[in-house]
Design a protein around this motif. Sequence first.
Motif, PDB file in Angstrom:
ATOM      1  N   MET A   1      -4.661   7.650   8.266  1.00 17.56           N
ATOM      2  CA  MET A   1      -4.445   9.090   8.601  1.00 17.56           C
ATOM      3  C   MET A   1      -2.994   9.108   8.669  1.00 17.56           C
ATOM      4  N   LYS A   2      -2.470   9.973   7.577  1.00 13.33           N
ATOM      5  CA  LYS A   2      -1.118  10.117   7.838  1.00 13.33           C
ATOM      6  C   LYS A   2      -0.577  10.738   9.127  1.00 13.33           C
ATOM      7  N   ASP A  69       0.167   2.637   9.473  1.00 13.36           N
ATOM      8  CA  ASP A  69       0.101   3.896   8.806  1.00 13.36           C
ATOM      9  C   ASP A  69       1.178   4.330   7.737  1.00 13.36           C
ATOM     10  N   GLU A  73       3.701  10.044   0.898  1.00 15.16           N
ATOM     11  CA  GLU A  73       2.506   9.509   0.311  1.00 15.16           C
ATOM     12  C   GLU A  73       3.169   8.660  -1.074  1.00 15.16           C
ATOM     13  N   TYR A  94      -4.430   2.069   7.815  1.00 15.28           N
ATOM     14  CA  TYR A  94      -4.432   3.482   6.991  1.00 15.28           C
ATOM     15  C   TYR A  94      -3.333   3.204   5.786  1.00 15.28           C
ATOM     16  N   GLN A  96      -1.476   4.417   1.806  1.00 22.20           N
ATOM     17  CA  GLN A  96      -1.584   5.181   0.810  1.00 22.20           C
ATOM     18  C   GLN A  96      -1.969   4.629  -0.551  1.00 22.20           C
ATOM     19  N   ASP A 116      -8.454   2.014   4.892  1.00 22.05           N
ATOM     20  CA  ASP A 116      -8.592   3.243   4.639  1.00 22.05           C
ATOM     21  C   ASP A 116      -7.504   3.585   3.702  1.00 22.05           C
ATOM     22  N   ASN A 118      -6.008   6.324   0.914  1.00 24.97           N
ATOM     23  CA  ASN A 118      -5.463   7.750   0.597  1.00 24.97           C
ATOM     24  C   ASN A 118      -5.102   7.971  -0.852  1.00 24.97           C
ATOM     25  N   ARG A 140     -10.557   8.235   0.941  1.00 29.10           N
ATOM     26  CA  ARG A 140     -10.272   9.337   1.536  1.00 29.10           C
ATOM     27  C   ARG A 140     -10.445  10.475   0.230  1.00 29.10           C
ATOM     28  N   GLU A 141     -10.100  11.801   0.703  1.00 28.19           N
ATOM     29  CA  GLU A 141     -10.831  12.916  -0.387  1.00 28.19           C
ATOM     30  C   GLU A 141     -10.061  12.762  -1.739  1.00 28.19           C
ATOM     31  N   ASN A 142      -8.848  12.568  -1.954  1.00 24.26           N
ATOM     32  CA  ASN A 142      -8.355  12.467  -3.294  1.00 24.26           C
ATOM     33  C   ASN A 142      -8.101  11.038  -3.893  1.00 24.26           C
ATOM     34  N   ALA A 143      -8.661  10.010  -2.795  1.00 23.12           N
ATOM     35  CA  ALA A 143      -8.392   8.619  -3.309  1.00 23.12           C
ATOM     36  C   ALA A 143      -9.269   8.295  -4.460  1.00 23.12           C
TER      37      ALA A 143
END
Length: 413
Positions: A1-2, A69, A73, A94, A96, A116, A118, A140-143
């Motif tokens: 989570m950025k 974290d 990006e 988290y 990237q 996690d 990203n 994550r969504e765009n990973a």
Amino acid sequence: MKKSLLNISAIILFTFNVMGQTTNEGMLYISENTQFSTVETLDNLETGEFYNDGEAFIYSHFNNDGILDFYQETGTTRFIGSADQILSGVNTSYLQNVYFRNRSRTVPFLLTGLIDINGIADFNEGVVDNRNFGGAITFRENANHINTSDRSHVDGGVNKFGNTGFIFPIGHKKYYRFGGISAPTDSQANFKGTFYNENSDELYSHTLRAGAIDKIDPKEYWTIEEKTTTNEDVLITLSWRDVTTPNLFIQAADRDILTIVRWDEPTNMWVNEGGAIDHDNQTVTTAVSGYGVFTFGILKEEAISPGGLTVYNGVTPNDDGINDYFFIDIPNDGSVRDLHVMIFNRWGVKVYESDNYGVGNNLFYGYSEGRSTIKGNKQLPTGTYYYILDYQYGDPVQNNRHKQAGFLYLSGN
């Protein structure tokens, strides 16, 4: 989570080396275009904060009990080893971008912690095992992932958040055997995919199956679970390979009687979910009526379009009176009833749905009536689409239902 970056200059490095490991108990920041490496175990303590916007090279074990974290990006964490690497920790790491390369053995990455992702996961070499070590890996969504193969994938479950389509980088017992979902509508959607290179019969009896199903794959199965409660309509895609899929089922694909079947908990049996067969990519795709356990099935020959229904899968909406709409020839003797039709584009976005197709003007003329990402009443582009049919047939008292999927070819000419 950025995290939000307020003042990088205030970040101070507190690291020290003790007993053959690099331990962080304070604040460590790797800025963009900067490299950090540790040959020994990296242990981010409960008080530690580790932010990576550059490149971190981890050559041994990795543990995160604090905050791990990124701000920008831009960061890449590279797990590169020549012996087993335990990836552990009580808190989520988290990342990237992440890179896995370890050629010491087939399964060198032992994931007991929480990762996690990203950005991009590069599965260069070495299987990541969380099946046997209790860890979790989330995209994550765009990973997404690249270079996934028999030599490098996730042996165990993979979580996917967000409203983008995804191919799960999953496998088991040496083989990469992906399953996929199309894009959900909800940005908070959460799905989990796992592959099992095993016979499902002991857990989900193959003798308990709907009448249209002749055989059930005894060598492999998947679980694709919706972890949220949004009840998403997505397409499920399963792949076949001769290294795990029995030859009888591959031959069934050549005869267009291969289908996706799902174990239905309420009825305690395997049910037919249909499937559009893609011979070039060796996949079967369908919209499902539930989630859980999936594998391949072979349909009985007489179960293909029961009730005498015939599908014409070419649509040219140019008002010439020929194939202007998706034509399904339904016998007028009442043997086919309650015809439910769904049409999806190649990305799995639902563009049309009707609960009583063919009645009145309930017909697909090549215009979108789908979700908000495609404007309603907009003519759809030329291309290949998926159709899903679900209908009642035969004696109304018996309530026999059939589901099938296939390809629909839409042309503006």
